[in-house]
Design a protein around this motif. Structure first.
Motif, PDB file in Angstrom:
ATOM      1  N   GLY A  92       7.455   3.844 -14.587  1.00 48.94           N
ATOM      2  CA  GLY A  92       6.522   2.803 -15.033  1.00 48.94           C
ATOM      3  C   GLY A  92       5.678   3.302 -16.197  1.00 48.94           C
ATOM      4  O   GLY A  92       6.097   4.124 -16.999  1.00 48.94           O
ATOM      5  N   THR A 108       8.610  -1.260 -18.800  1.00 52.69           N
ATOM      6  CA  THR A 108       9.209  -0.699 -17.584  1.00 52.69           C
ATOM      7  C   THR A 108       8.347  -0.915 -16.347  1.00 52.69           C
ATOM      8  O   THR A 108       8.610  -0.320 -15.297  1.00 52.69           O
ATOM      9  N   ASP A 109       7.328  -1.744 -16.434  1.00 49.94           N
ATOM     10  CA  ASP A 109       6.396  -1.926 -15.329  1.00 49.94           C
ATOM     11  C   ASP A 109       5.930  -3.380 -15.314  1.00 49.94           C
ATOM     12  O   ASP A 109       6.276  -4.169 -16.198  1.00 49.94           O
ATOM     13  N   ASN A 127      16.547   0.313 -17.690  1.00 59.08           N
ATOM     14  CA  ASN A 127      16.051  -0.801 -16.888  1.00 59.08           C
ATOM     15  C   ASN A 127      14.876  -1.480 -17.583  1.00 59.08           C
ATOM     16  O   ASN A 127      13.921  -1.922 -16.941  1.00 59.08           O
ATOM     17  N   GLN A 128      14.992  -1.560 -18.897  1.00 59.45           N
ATOM     18  CA  GLN A 128      13.941  -2.142 -19.716  1.00 59.45           C
ATOM     19  C   GLN A 128      13.837  -3.647 -19.492  1.00 59.45           C
ATOM     20  O   GLN A 128      14.802  -4.315 -19.123  1.00 59.45           O
ATOM     21  N   ARG A 129      12.659  -4.152 -19.734  1.00 54.81           N
ATOM     22  CA  ARG A 129      12.416  -5.591 -19.599  1.00 54.81           C
ATOM     23  C   ARG A 129      13.381  -6.384 -20.477  1.00 54.81           C
ATOM     24  O   ARG A 129      13.890  -7.432 -20.067  1.00 54.81           O
ATOM     25  N   ASP A 139      16.837   5.046 -15.084  1.00 50.97           N
ATOM     26  CA  ASP A 139      15.913   4.017 -14.629  1.00 50.97           C
ATOM     27  C   ASP A 139      14.460   4.452 -14.761  1.00 50.97           C
ATOM     28  O   ASP A 139      13.872   5.035 -13.851  1.00 50.97           O
ATOM     29  N   ARG A 153      11.959   2.545 -14.799  1.00 47.55           N
ATOM     30  CA  ARG A 153      11.043   1.744 -13.982  1.00 47.55           C
ATOM     31  C   ARG A 153      10.501   2.563 -12.807  1.00 47.55           C
ATOM     32  O   ARG A 153       9.444   2.242 -12.264  1.00 47.55           O
TER      33      ARG A 153
END
Length: 241
Positions: free
Chosen positions: A77, A82-83, A44-46, A72, A74
């Motif tokens: 974080g 991831t945050d 779930n990387q940016r 995931d 995120r």
């Protein structure tokens, strides 16, 4: 397949992020005669656009199987990837940046090891680099050496006397040399994705550490890269803070 081989080829598992380094690493493994099994982690990387690059690279290199595994991060974080932390854009510094994802390569290599053991493979490839990188501790040679020992201690295969080889063929190459390897291997650099902060229209930001390192590497190598950048003009320099 449980014998670690496909026909006459030995099987290897390659950690394929979709970035330039992982692309070149996978191609080097194929050149060395391995049958490739590619593992991509969707954490779930940016910069999730790199997953599309990983798919294209896997198709191009004709891997035996490409697994995209959801994890995931995120939920933890602690990183700009991831945050809700801004990706730094003011140059490559000497400190560990906020784009460091806590223990990422340890987590990812552990998953790669698990698949390798399930396959009966004993060779793992990862595209870490200890020269042109952003100061991540999990890219150091000491980490790779330590993980090889951990792999022996943590697995049934290791307990029965087996050894896992953790290949990091780019470890002591700089980005210019990696770019040259991509061209030598007949790869299209544009298949890969490096930017940590993708912009609208499929543009790389041009200013994050990863963009700066990539641009500088291609410039020093005297090679063209079709990556389109939103900022930075024609600059390919790595600006130190």
């Amino acid at each position: 397949m449980h014998n670690g081989e496909t026909g006459e080829q030995r099987a290897a598992v390659v950690l394929l992020s979709g970035g330039l380094d992982s692309m070149v690493t996978a191609a080097l493994a194929r050149e060395a005669g391995y049958a490739l099994h590619a593992l991509t982690i969707d954490y779930n990387q940016r910069h999730r656009i790199e997953l599309d690059s990983a798919r294209e690279i896997a198709r191009t290199l004709d891997v035996v199987r490409h697994v995209i595994l959801p994890l995931d991060l995120r939920l933890f974080g602690g990183s700009a990837l991831t945050d809700t932390i801004a990706v730094p854009k003011d140059g490559v510094g000497s400190d560990i940046p906020v784009t460091y994802v806590p223990a990422r390569n340890l987590l990812f290599l552990s998953l790669t090891l698990a698949w390798a053991e399930a396959l009966g493979a004993r060779d793992i490839f990862i595209g870490v680099n200890a020269l042109d990188y952003s100061g991540y501790p999990d890219c150091r040679p000491e980490f790779i050496e330590g993980f090889a020992q951990l792999a022996r201690l943590a697995t049934k295969a290791g307990a029965m006397g087996g050894e896992f080889a953790i290949h990091a063929p780019l470890q002591f190459l700089d980005k210019a040399e990696i770019a040259q390897q991509a061209v030598r291997l007949g790869l299209d650099p544009a298949m890969s994705w490096s930017c940590y902060d993708p912009q609208a229209g499929g543009l790389a930001c041009g200013l994050c550490d990863s963009c700066r390192l990539r641009r500088d590497g291609f410039a020093r190598a005297g090679l063209n890269d079709a990556t389109r950048y939103a900022a930075g003009g024609e600059r390919n320099d790595v600006d130190a803070k």
